[in-house]
Design a protein around this motif. Structure first.
Motif, PDB file in Angstrom:
ATOM      1  N   MET A 177       7.068 113.415 -32.654  1.00  0.00           N
ATOM      2  CA  MET A 177       7.015 111.952 -32.679  1.00  0.00           C
ATOM      3  C   MET A 177       7.549 111.340 -31.398  1.00  0.00           C
ATOM      4  SD  MET A 177       8.320 111.479 -36.613  1.00  0.00           S
ATOM      5  CE  MET A 177       8.720 109.744 -36.404  1.00  0.00           C
ATOM      6  N   ASN A 178       8.558 111.964 -30.802  1.00  0.00           N
ATOM      7  CA  ASN A 178       9.135 111.464 -29.545  1.00  0.00           C
ATOM      8  C   ASN A 178       8.127 111.445 -28.409  1.00  0.00           C
ATOM      9  OD1 ASN A 178      11.889 110.698 -29.940  1.00  0.00           O
ATOM     10  ND2 ASN A 178      12.395 112.841 -30.300  1.00  0.00           N
ATOM     11  N   GLU A 179       7.104 112.311 -28.517  1.00  0.00           N
ATOM     12  CA  GLU A 179       6.111 112.435 -27.445  1.00  0.00           C
ATOM     13  C   GLU A 179       4.824 111.663 -27.721  1.00  0.00           C
ATOM     14  OE1 GLU A 179       6.997 113.989 -24.701  1.00  0.00           O
ATOM     15  OE2 GLU A 179       8.934 114.469 -25.634  1.00  0.00           O
ATOM     16  N   TYR A 187       2.739 103.510 -39.715  1.00  0.00           N
ATOM     17  CA  TYR A 187       2.931 104.927 -40.023  1.00  0.00           C
ATOM     18  C   TYR A 187       3.170 105.097 -41.510  1.00  0.00           C
ATOM     19  CZ  TYR A 187       8.039 104.242 -40.356  1.00  0.00           C
ATOM     20  OH  TYR A 187       9.291 103.831 -40.734  1.00  0.00           O
ATOM     21  N   TYR A 188       2.778 106.272 -42.013  1.00  0.00           N
ATOM     22  CA  TYR A 188       2.993 106.643 -43.402  1.00  0.00           C
ATOM     23  C   TYR A 188       3.689 107.996 -43.405  1.00  0.00           C
ATOM     24  CZ  TYR A 188      -0.873 103.293 -44.173  1.00  0.00           C
ATOM     25  OH  TYR A 188      -1.681 102.190 -44.183  1.00  0.00           O
ATOM     26  N   SER A 189       4.663 108.175 -44.298  1.00  0.00           N
ATOM     27  CA  SER A 189       5.402 109.427 -44.290  1.00  0.00           C
ATOM     28  C   SER A 189       5.807 109.840 -45.698  1.00  0.00           C
ATOM     29  CB  SER A 189       6.647 109.297 -43.402  1.00  0.00           C
ATOM     30  OG  SER A 189       7.295 110.543 -43.257  1.00  0.00           O
ATOM     31  N   CYS A 190       5.861 111.154 -45.921  1.00  0.00           N
ATOM     32  CA  CYS A 190       6.310 111.706 -47.193  1.00  0.00           C
ATOM     33  C   CYS A 190       7.015 113.024 -46.923  1.00  0.00           C
ATOM     34  CB  CYS A 190       5.131 111.926 -48.148  1.00  0.00           C
ATOM     35  SG  CYS A 190       5.624 112.536 -49.782  1.00  0.00           S
ATOM     36  N   GLY A 191       8.172 113.203 -47.558  1.00  0.00           N
ATOM     37  CA  GLY A 191       8.928 114.431 -47.353  1.00  0.00           C
ATOM     38  C   GLY A 191      10.337 114.282 -47.871  1.00  0.00           C
ATOM     39  N   PRO A 192      11.202 115.230 -47.558  1.00  0.00           N
ATOM     40  CA  PRO A 192      12.591 115.155 -48.004  1.00  0.00           C
ATOM     41  C   PRO A 192      13.309 113.957 -47.384  1.00  0.00           C
ATOM     42  CG  PRO A 192      12.287 116.946 -46.439  1.00  0.00           C
ATOM     43  CD  PRO A 192      10.920 116.457 -46.790  1.00  0.00           C
ATOM     44  N   SER A 193      14.309 113.442 -48.087  1.00  0.00           N
ATOM     45  CA  SER A 193      15.010 112.225 -47.653  1.00  0.00           C
ATOM     46  C   SER A 193      15.579 112.297 -46.238  1.00  0.00           C
ATOM     47  CB  SER A 193      16.125 111.879 -48.646  1.00  0.00           C
ATOM     48  OG  SER A 193      15.567 111.463 -49.869  1.00  0.00           O
ATOM     49  N   PRO A 194      16.202 113.409 -45.811  1.00  0.00           N
ATOM     50  CA  PRO A 194      16.706 113.455 -44.433  1.00  0.00           C
ATOM     51  C   PRO A 194      15.608 113.270 -43.393  1.00  0.00           C
ATOM     52  CG  PRO A 194      17.718 115.176 -45.753  1.00  0.00           C
ATOM     53  CD  PRO A 194      16.619 114.615 -46.584  1.00  0.00           C
ATOM     54  N   MET A 195      14.412 113.823 -43.680  1.00  0.00           N
ATOM     55  CA  MET A 195      13.304 113.650 -42.759  1.00  0.00           C
ATOM     56  C   MET A 195      12.855 112.197 -42.730  1.00  0.00           C
ATOM     57  SD  MET A 195       9.368 115.017 -42.833  1.00  0.00           S
ATOM     58  CE  MET A 195       8.839 113.427 -43.518  1.00  0.00           C
ATOM     59  N   VAL A 199      12.631 109.684 -39.515  1.00  0.00           N
ATOM     60  CA  VAL A 199      11.382 109.012 -39.152  1.00  0.00           C
ATOM     61  C   VAL A 199      11.600 107.506 -39.067  1.00  0.00           C
ATOM     62  CG1 VAL A 199       9.063 108.432 -39.992  1.00  0.00           C
ATOM     63  CG2 VAL A 199       9.867 110.804 -40.089  1.00  0.00           C
ATOM     64  N   GLU A 200      12.266 106.969 -40.063  1.00  0.00           N
ATOM     65  CA  GLU A 200      12.550 105.534 -40.128  1.00  0.00           C
ATOM     66  C   GLU A 200      13.364 105.072 -38.920  1.00  0.00           C
ATOM     67  OE1 GLU A 200      13.456 103.065 -44.099  1.00  0.00           O
ATOM     68  OE2 GLU A 200      15.144 104.268 -43.402  1.00  0.00           O
ATOM     69  N   LEU A 210       7.049 104.722 -46.737  1.00  0.00           N
ATOM     70  CA  LEU A 210       7.622 106.027 -47.017  1.00  0.00           C
ATOM     71  C   LEU A 210       7.465 106.385 -48.489  1.00  0.00           C
ATOM     72  CD1 LEU A 210      10.994 105.512 -45.090  1.00  0.00           C
ATOM     73  CD2 LEU A 210       8.815 106.338 -44.173  1.00  0.00           C
ATOM     74  N   SER A 211       7.077 107.626 -48.754  1.00  0.00           N
ATOM     75  CA  SER A 211       6.958 108.120 -50.122  1.00  0.00           C
ATOM     76  C   SER A 211       8.112 109.084 -50.378  1.00  0.00           C
ATOM     77  CB  SER A 211       5.623 108.839 -50.322  1.00  0.00           C
ATOM     78  OG  SER A 211       5.524 109.334 -51.637  1.00  0.00           O
ATOM     79  N   TYR A 212       8.904 108.776 -51.398  1.00  0.00           N
ATOM     80  CA  TYR A 212      10.133 109.523 -51.658  1.00  0.00           C
ATOM     81  C   TYR A 212       9.954 110.603 -52.718  1.00  0.00           C
ATOM     82  CZ  TYR A 212      12.630 106.252 -48.738  1.00  0.00           C
ATOM     83  OH  TYR A 212      13.055 105.529 -47.663  1.00  0.00           O
ATOM     84  N   GLU A 213      10.591 111.745 -52.469  1.00  0.00           N
ATOM     85  CA  GLU A 213      10.630 112.842 -53.427  1.00  0.00           C
ATOM     86  C   GLU A 213      11.938 112.728 -54.207  1.00  0.00           C
ATOM     87  OE1 GLU A 213      10.465 116.322 -51.029  1.00  0.00           O
ATOM     88  OE2 GLU A 213       8.372 116.021 -50.439  1.00  0.00           O
ATOM     89  N   GLN A 214      11.852 112.682 -55.522  1.00  0.00           N
ATOM     90  CA  GLN A 214      13.044 112.531 -56.339  1.00  0.00           C
ATOM     91  C   GLN A 214      12.853 113.253 -57.677  1.00  0.00           C
ATOM     92  OE1 GLN A 214      15.441 111.007 -54.859  1.00  0.00           O
ATOM     93  NE2 GLN A 214      16.967 110.381 -56.355  1.00  0.00           N
ATOM     94  N   ARG A 215      13.919 113.868 -58.176  1.00  0.00           N
ATOM     95  CA  ARG A 215      13.841 114.494 -59.499  1.00  0.00           C
ATOM     96  C   ARG A 215      13.574 113.422 -60.550  1.00  0.00           C
ATOM     97  NH1 ARG A 215      15.071 119.691 -60.102  1.00  0.00           N
ATOM     98  NH2 ARG A 215      16.109 120.785 -58.397  1.00  0.00           N
ATOM     99  N   MET A 216      12.682 113.746 -61.509  1.00  0.00           N
ATOM    100  CA  MET A 216      12.297 112.772 -62.521  1.00  0.00           C
ATOM    101  C   MET A 216      12.377 113.391 -63.914  1.00  0.00           C
ATOM    102  SD  MET A 216       8.923 111.097 -60.741  1.00  0.00           S
ATOM    103  CE  MET A 216       9.000 110.471 -59.052  1.00  0.00           C
ATOM    104  N   GLY A 217      12.580 112.516 -64.899  1.00  0.00           N
ATOM    105  CA  GLY A 217      12.559 112.963 -66.281  1.00  0.00           C
ATOM    106  C   GLY A 217      11.289 112.519 -66.975  1.00  0.00           C
TER     107      GLY A 217
END
Length: 254
Positions: A177-179, A187-195, A199-200, A210-217
């Motif tokens: 992304m830096n390059e 931009y659109y992004s999906c992945g683990p929260s640290p990533m 990106v943000e 951003l699309s967030y990954e989270q444990r769900m019930g």
């Protein structure tokens, strides 16, 4: 509208280390959008008890089919990986709010990490169909974990990174992304929260989703298992029903 349907498996294959591609057929497909997900009961009984949330990777309305890519990590996904063509699976969906594809006018950058890559594929397909140029930056742990490189490459400029450097560029998606030129609309992004947080921060002056990954019930906003803190007046949101896609700078990423 949320539906519950017994859908028919039309194909399943192992495409990378512990990554499976599963295609199913049913009427639910007609109402699906890129970025949404489904909640699947992986077994035929009450074991495993909880459904598993899996993102929608590709939609084929003509065949009434959609495709999911998932990683085998526990008992539930092990059971799902044993499904074969002709088997039936209990699917609840489509769930959540997807990517706002209308925000992209001429060019968009799509950034995915690991199992966050799949929902970006249908997004890229639909953006291309609208005449939007897409650039893809996809990050994985190692070469054995890489998938859909050729599929994304057909749609536009594609960069692959691996943490250990065994394929593509060594490092993280932010190194690419830096390059990249910043002549894109969104931009659109999906992945683990640290990533997502990285990106943000890197694209702080650009419009993003951003699309967030989270444990769900439950997957429908009733159990509050996927609550995240926000930077706006709501204080907290439920990823399953308020998301999983949010505008950048809304959710407090970990």
């Amino acid at each position: 509208m949320i539906q519950k349907e017994w859908m028919t498996v039309t194909n399943q294959r192992n495409i990378a280390n512990r990554i499976y591609e599963l295609t199913v057929r049913g009427g639910m497909v007609a109402s699906m959008e890129p970025g949404q997900f489904v909640h699947i009961r992986t077994g035929d009984s009450f074991e495993p008890l909880l459904r598993r949330p899996i993102s929608i990777a590709a939609i084929n309305p003509e065949k009434s089919e959609f495709t999911m890519l998932y990683r085998v990590e526990g008992r539930g996904t092990e059971v799902l990986a044993a499904k074969r063509a002709g088997d039936k699976i209990d699917v609840l969906g489509p769930l959540g709010n997807g990517f706002p594809i209308g925000e992209a006018k001429q060019k968009a950058v799509l950034i995915g990490g690991g199992i966050g890559v799949p929902p970006l594929y249908e997004l890229a397909c639909q953006l291309n169909a609208r005449g939007v140029e897409t650039v893809h930056v996809l990050g994985f742990e190692t070469a054995e974990a890489v998938f859909y490189e050729k599929e994304f490459s057909v749609l536009g400029e594609t960069h692959i990174t691996t943490v250990d450097g065994t394929h593509g560029i060594k490092g993280f998606v932010t190194h690419v992304m830096n390059e990249l030129p910043t002549d894109f609309d969104v931009y659109y992004s999906c992945g683990p929260s640290p990533m997502l947080k990285a990106v943000e921060e890197l694209y702080v002056d650009k419009k993003g989703f951003l699309s967030y990954e989270q444990r769900m019930g439950c997957g429908i906003g009733a159990c509050f298992a996927c609550v995240c803190k926000t930077n706006d007046e709501r204080d907290y949101v439920k990823v399953c029903s308020d998301g999983p896609v949010f505008p950048a700078k809304v959710v407090v990423a970990g």
